[in-house]
Design a protein around this motif. Sequence first.
Motif, PDB file in Angstrom:
ATOM      1  N   PRO A 337       0.935  -1.052   0.058  1.00  0.00           N
ATOM      2  CA  PRO A 337      -0.093  -0.004  -0.037  1.00  0.00           C
ATOM      3  C   PRO A 337       0.873   1.087   0.094  1.00  0.00           C
ATOM      4  O   PRO A 337       1.848   1.273   0.379  1.00  0.00           O
ATOM      5  N   ALA A 338       0.329   2.312  -0.593  1.00  0.00           N
ATOM      6  CA  ALA A 338       0.999   3.469  -0.966  1.00  0.00           C
ATOM      7  C   ALA A 338       1.223   4.400   0.546  1.00  0.00           C
ATOM      8  O   ALA A 338       2.045   5.196   0.710  1.00  0.00           O
ATOM      9  N   THR A 347      -8.965   9.579  -0.694  1.00  0.00           N
ATOM     10  CA  THR A 347      -8.614   8.324  -1.352  1.00  0.00           C
ATOM     11  C   THR A 347      -8.440   8.489  -2.890  1.00  0.00           C
ATOM     12  O   THR A 347      -7.565   7.817  -3.418  1.00  0.00           O
ATOM     13  N   GLU A 348      -9.352   8.868  -3.586  1.00  0.00           N
ATOM     14  CA  GLU A 348      -9.428   8.799  -4.864  1.00  0.00           C
ATOM     15  C   GLU A 348      -8.386   9.588  -5.436  1.00  0.00           C
ATOM     16  O   GLU A 348      -7.405   8.890  -6.591  1.00  0.00           O
ATOM     17  N   LYS A 351      -4.896   7.899  -5.068  1.00  0.00           N
ATOM     18  CA  LYS A 351      -4.494   6.735  -6.005  1.00  0.00           C
ATOM     19  C   LYS A 351      -4.061   7.477  -7.073  1.00  0.00           C
ATOM     20  O   LYS A 351      -3.176   6.905  -8.015  1.00  0.00           O
ATOM     21  N   LYS A 352      -4.755   8.480  -7.578  1.00  0.00           N
ATOM     22  CA  LYS A 352      -4.186   9.144  -8.706  1.00  0.00           C
ATOM     23  C   LYS A 352      -2.806   9.696  -8.839  1.00  0.00           C
ATOM     24  O   LYS A 352      -1.920   9.651  -9.666  1.00  0.00           O
ATOM     25  N   ASP A 354      -0.615   8.335  -6.682  1.00  0.00           N
ATOM     26  CA  ASP A 354       0.372   7.092  -6.599  1.00  0.00           C
ATOM     27  C   ASP A 354       0.453   6.679  -8.158  1.00  0.00           C
ATOM     28  O   ASP A 354       1.496   6.093  -8.504  1.00  0.00           O
ATOM     29  N   ASP A 355      -0.556   6.580  -8.885  1.00  0.00           N
ATOM     30  CA  ASP A 355      -0.284   5.920 -10.353  1.00  0.00           C
ATOM     31  C   ASP A 355       0.395   7.038 -11.100  1.00  0.00           C
ATOM     32  O   ASP A 355       1.098   6.530 -11.986  1.00  0.00           O
ATOM     33  N   GLU A 513      -2.041  14.234   3.375  1.00  0.00           N
ATOM     34  CA  GLU A 513      -2.760  14.239   2.205  1.00  0.00           C
ATOM     35  C   GLU A 513      -3.443  15.225   1.477  1.00  0.00           C
ATOM     36  O   GLU A 513      -3.521  15.270   0.184  1.00  0.00           O
TER      37      GLU A 513
END
Length: 822
Positions: A337-338, A347-348, A351-352, A354-355, A513
């Motif tokens: 997990p990042a 969260t959404e 994830k972006k 991280d990608d 965050e």
Amino acid sequence: MIRSSRKLTSVRITSKPISILTAITILICLAPCFASAAAPPASLDAPPHFGVTYNSGSSFNLYISASDSIRDYIIRQVEDNSDDPYSGGKTLYYQVDDKINNGSWQYTSAWDSPKTVPDSQKNRYYIPCRHGECYAGSGVAYLSHLFSDEAVINAISDSGWDYFSSNTITFRARFAQSFDNGDTYVLSPWSKEFVLSANVKLDAEKMINHAPTLKGAEISMHGDTPFLAVKLDKPPQDIGDLNAAAGGSIGAEIWLRKQGDKDFKNIHYWWVSNESIEFKTANYFDDYKDHYEEAAYEIKVRYFLDLRKYRQSGHYNSSNAVNIYSPFSNVISHNIPAWSNASSWATEELKKADDSGLIPEILKGADLTKPITREEFCELALLLYEKTTGKSPAPASSNPFTDTNNPQILKAFALGITQGTSATTFSPQVLINREQCATMLFRTIKAIHPDGDYSIAGIKDFPDQEDISSFAVEGTKFMSKLGIIKGDNNGNFMPKAITPAQTAAGYGMATREAALLMGVRTYDKMDEIKVSSGDTTSGNTSSSIAGTWVMGTLTGGNFNAKTGKYEGGMSGLGMMYTFNPDGTYTALAIWSEAIWITGRYSIKDGVLTLTNRTSENSDDNGKTWGTKETIPDASAYFDVGTDESGKYLLLGEEGAAPPFTDKKNALKYSLKELSQSQEKTTGESQKSTPSIIGIWQNGGMIGHTFDVTKGTFRYNSGVGQRYVFKEDGTFTSSIVSGYGNMASIIGTYTVKDDKIFFLNQRSKVSNDYGDTWKEGNAPPDISYYYVFETDNSDAFLIIDLEDVVPPLDTETNAVRYCLMDE
């Protein structure tokens, strides 16, 4: 003054020409080729990368890479033959042309015949070229196959590399490919010329400064043996060119971090000619012998080159490796997990982030709900810079801080992203507040696009504006303007805590965050920011250097618009360049005599190129001029920046590459600011014409208002177009074409002679009468002829319809705009 006639990327040293023959070499796939339903290409792109290295003795190493048209054809073969395991291979042929010193190319029309393409060759050279794996490679070419002149062969063999200290061999290559078993051939254009010389050296450290793009990293089983399959994207242009020049010696280091490890470890390397790298991994995953698919790990990659493999670097005889490295690629995580904790609302976008590879190593696996430190945010901002530019700066050569030696912080300091909390401290563990976040991100954007439009004109003060520190005013307003950092429901920016109670409550502080979300939102805005910056460094002509630049003590001066020449009256010594928005330029140098130069210019990839140049000399301060002479093209790297004295242009001296230091490897020119009226009096347009400043309208638009902050307008009725030219050099344009279709354009303008030049344009469009707007395409820089007209004391501006030549006629080739009283 740029004097060199040599291109930085292709330099020739001339001496006595020697006649040579040409080699036709073959790039061939090891795998057999099968018939495919894929239609063969009617044309082929030139080889994107081609280079030649000299092997001690009697041979050369030829390195070439497949073009996109070849790649596309192989992809179609695979798609049309999905059941054929060999459909991804292709045998590629190519020809090589060459010349020694300033001799002639060996090409003749006979080369285009199927009888000589490629059947006349003595040897065939082959490499694997297969879909998704390998699109480049090398082969050995012997001197006896390249040259028929025994004297040439002996001269090279006897002298070895010393031969290239006083001689050059220039090579070029083109594909000569048959898709019908040799009946006909498709010939590509020639590649970029490659000059092999001990005196022509690429800037290897600058060219390798591009991060790889990692596309995949998966464990696959070959029987009972686990392999790690790493897939890379096609190398950037600089990497491909440098790899070809070094004979395919650039490698890709693979770094692995297993779950629980603190640091990455270098576990493998392979050559960049392979975009798919596969190797055994059992030793790295002993804990997962029965279920390797559950292994938890992270992978990243970087390019490297041992400079001993690139002779021209001067390290050929070094006993130890002299490695240079690229920045690291994005990180691909598998079962790791990042972060350990994050809020559901974030969260959404996390994830972006991280990608996109925007979570720095220092925050991997962290609790992102906690406040972020200065060190963590600094690494976040630097990673944003590196991912956007694909480059990584060198750390500051001298560390000013006594409380950190983190190289990421020193890189950010070198870029101007951070300045520390004092002259000697950075305070890495101090928590960062919102105004500091905004300022650091603002500096990061400016480092990425230094010539951007960072105006905050029209941005209203926040309700808590008085709480924002003076150093943060510009950054907070600009980041708010972009919508990246938002305030509370009342519009307060909440820059920092100013009372003990706010401090205790963590008011104005940024969480990890929230900071990551700022970073990914900024990343998503980069295309918009680039358009607004007028950044066209990948194009041919840019307005980023448009203007008049002076070096030395030159002042005053008279110019004649009709002759286009300087006519004296200037005092001092030095040089002055005037780069016009239409791609033309003039240069005046005054030393022992005056030199006047005219020509055209273009910029691409940080290089200024001057072409179509003519010069005239005067020994009486411009009163009379000598015969016009043609002078060679020239090019130089350049940089534009701003310091306490204003905007400046650094022109690299011959052969020099960034970073630049004034009077060491570059000369510094200061921007000479000219108002519109001043431009006319200096001779750029010595006509007795009124200023175009004002509001000009064609058609019947009524009740018009323009919101500069939003870049949009409203009106009551009518159709037509309106221009508003302002004294500060900016303009707005409103267009209503009917049926609810509208367009708003903002930008900058200049006036020269009979033309208006529109620059740095941005547009928005609406198809619902202005109720909603969306971003439109960025209009290109463009110019129009114009004239003035009067009728019963009314003033009109006549503007052409593009690509016309005066005289202007409103019935056929121009539009008339009325001067408005508003």
